[in-house]
Design a protein around this motif. Structure first.
Motif, PDB file in Angstrom:
ATOM      1  N   LEU A 145     -51.498  57.261  12.985  1.00  0.00           N
ATOM      2  CA  LEU A 145     -51.342  57.233  11.516  1.00  0.00           C
ATOM      3  C   LEU A 145     -50.585  59.046  11.788  1.00  0.00           C
ATOM      4  N   GLY A 146     -49.838  60.045  11.503  1.00  0.00           N
ATOM      5  CA  GLY A 146     -50.093  61.700  11.134  1.00  0.00           C
ATOM      6  C   GLY A 146     -49.229  62.028  11.699  1.00  0.00           C
ATOM      7  N   GLU A 147     -48.977  61.781  13.430  1.00  0.00           N
ATOM      8  CA  GLU A 147     -48.273  62.823  14.248  1.00  0.00           C
ATOM      9  C   GLU A 147     -46.519  62.012  14.310  1.00  0.00           C
ATOM     10  N   GLY A 148     -46.243  61.943  13.871  1.00  0.00           N
ATOM     11  CA  GLY A 148     -44.067  61.429  14.594  1.00  0.00           C
ATOM     12  C   GLY A 148     -44.606  60.127  14.133  1.00  0.00           C
ATOM     13  N   ARG A 149     -43.991  59.520  14.630  1.00  0.00           N
ATOM     14  CA  ARG A 149     -43.910  57.353  14.318  1.00  0.00           C
ATOM     15  C   ARG A 149     -45.479  57.160  14.424  1.00  0.00           C
ATOM     16  N   ALA A 150     -45.947  56.151  13.809  1.00  0.00           N
ATOM     17  CA  ALA A 150     -46.935  55.446  13.818  1.00  0.00           C
ATOM     18  C   ALA A 150     -46.663  54.832  15.371  1.00  0.00           C
ATOM     19  N   ARG A 151     -47.901  54.851  15.714  1.00  0.00           N
ATOM     20  CA  ARG A 151     -48.062  54.354  16.836  1.00  0.00           C
ATOM     21  C   ARG A 151     -49.278  53.218  16.756  1.00  0.00           C
ATOM     22  N   VAL A 152     -48.626  51.823  17.515  1.00  0.00           N
ATOM     23  CA  VAL A 152     -49.705  50.536  16.774  1.00  0.00           C
ATOM     24  C   VAL A 152     -50.433  50.044  18.342  1.00  0.00           C
ATOM     25  N   GLU A 153     -51.588  49.787  18.747  1.00  0.00           N
ATOM     26  CA  GLU A 153     -52.595  48.700  19.900  1.00  0.00           C
ATOM     27  C   GLU A 153     -52.423  48.039  19.223  1.00  0.00           C
ATOM     28  N   ARG A 154     -52.082  46.702  20.149  1.00  0.00           N
ATOM     29  CA  ARG A 154     -52.785  45.543  19.882  1.00  0.00           C
ATOM     30  C   ARG A 154     -54.243  45.346  20.421  1.00  0.00           C
ATOM     31  N   LEU A 155     -54.864  45.352  19.766  1.00  0.00           N
ATOM     32  CA  LEU A 155     -56.644  45.209  20.913  1.00  0.00           C
ATOM     33  C   LEU A 155     -57.266  43.743  20.737  1.00  0.00           C
ATOM     34  N   GLN A 156     -57.454  42.919  21.597  1.00  0.00           N
ATOM     35  CA  GLN A 156     -57.939  41.893  21.431  1.00  0.00           C
ATOM     36  C   GLN A 156     -59.634  42.014  21.472  1.00  0.00           C
ATOM     37  N   VAL A 157     -59.255  41.367  20.201  1.00  0.00           N
ATOM     38  CA  VAL A 157     -60.819  41.016  19.370  1.00  0.00           C
ATOM     39  C   VAL A 157     -61.366  39.641  19.471  1.00  0.00           C
TER      40      VAL A 157
END
Length: 176
Positions: A145-157
């Motif tokens: 978050l914080g620079e433009g649109r939120a970026r989401v990455e899926r982490l296989q945990v």
């Protein structure tokens, strides 16, 4: 969540919870709550999931604070698709109306990205295989978050795997 929902006289009102440090914030009570995080110029907005209350709309009162750089919404419930009966429902339009940069959602056990116009919303699912007919490896969301649109990455945990096996026990002669 469903199994740790908020009610006035539950674990959330216990002495141990009341004595948590000031840096720990609980989104409790029946009304929308906002927690400001000044050193990040951010705010987290949410409503507690209430026990046994039907017809909750957990996002309808949440609105972004225009005086902070980053707004995060938190909610527990189901996307109202018309085929789900649940005690807490929200729509894509309600998510978009919050004006949040990111909305973290919970309740379903598998990864779901929900299209909501300018608002990024994700249900990351369980961190391990939950069962209930859902056998995908567990995941978590890494959100930038914080620079433009939120970026989401899926982490296989998840470290567990599940398989459905069918066995023919017709040739067995006894219980052993």
């Amino acid at each position: 969540g469903t199994h740790d929902c908020w009610a006035q006289a539950t674990v959330w009102d216990a002495p141990r919870v009341r004595s948590l440090p000031d840096r720990v914030h609980l989104l409790t009570g029946p009304e929308a709550t906002t927690v400001h995080i000044p050193h990040l110029d951010a705010a987290v907005h949410g409503c507690a999931h209430r026990c046994d209350v039907r017809g909750q709309r957990p996002l309808c009162d949440l609105r972004a604070d225009p005086d902070v750089a980053v707004n995060i919404g938190v909610a527990h419930g189901s996307l109202d698709r018309g085929d789900v009966e649940d005690s807490a429902l929200f729509s894509s339009a309600e998510i978009e109306a919050t004006g949040m940069d990111y909305v973290a959602l919970g309740h379903w056990h598998t990864w779901q990205e929900i299209p909501c116009g300018e608002v990024t919303a994700v249900i990351p699912g369980s961190i391990e295989v939950p069962g209930f007919g859902q056998w995908e490896s567990g995941s978590a969301a890494l959100v930038t978050l914080g620079e433009g649109r939120a970026r989401v990455e899926r982490l296989q945990v998840g470290s567990l795997a599940a398989r459905v096996l069918t066995l023919d026990a017709g040739d067995l002669s006894g219980t052993e």
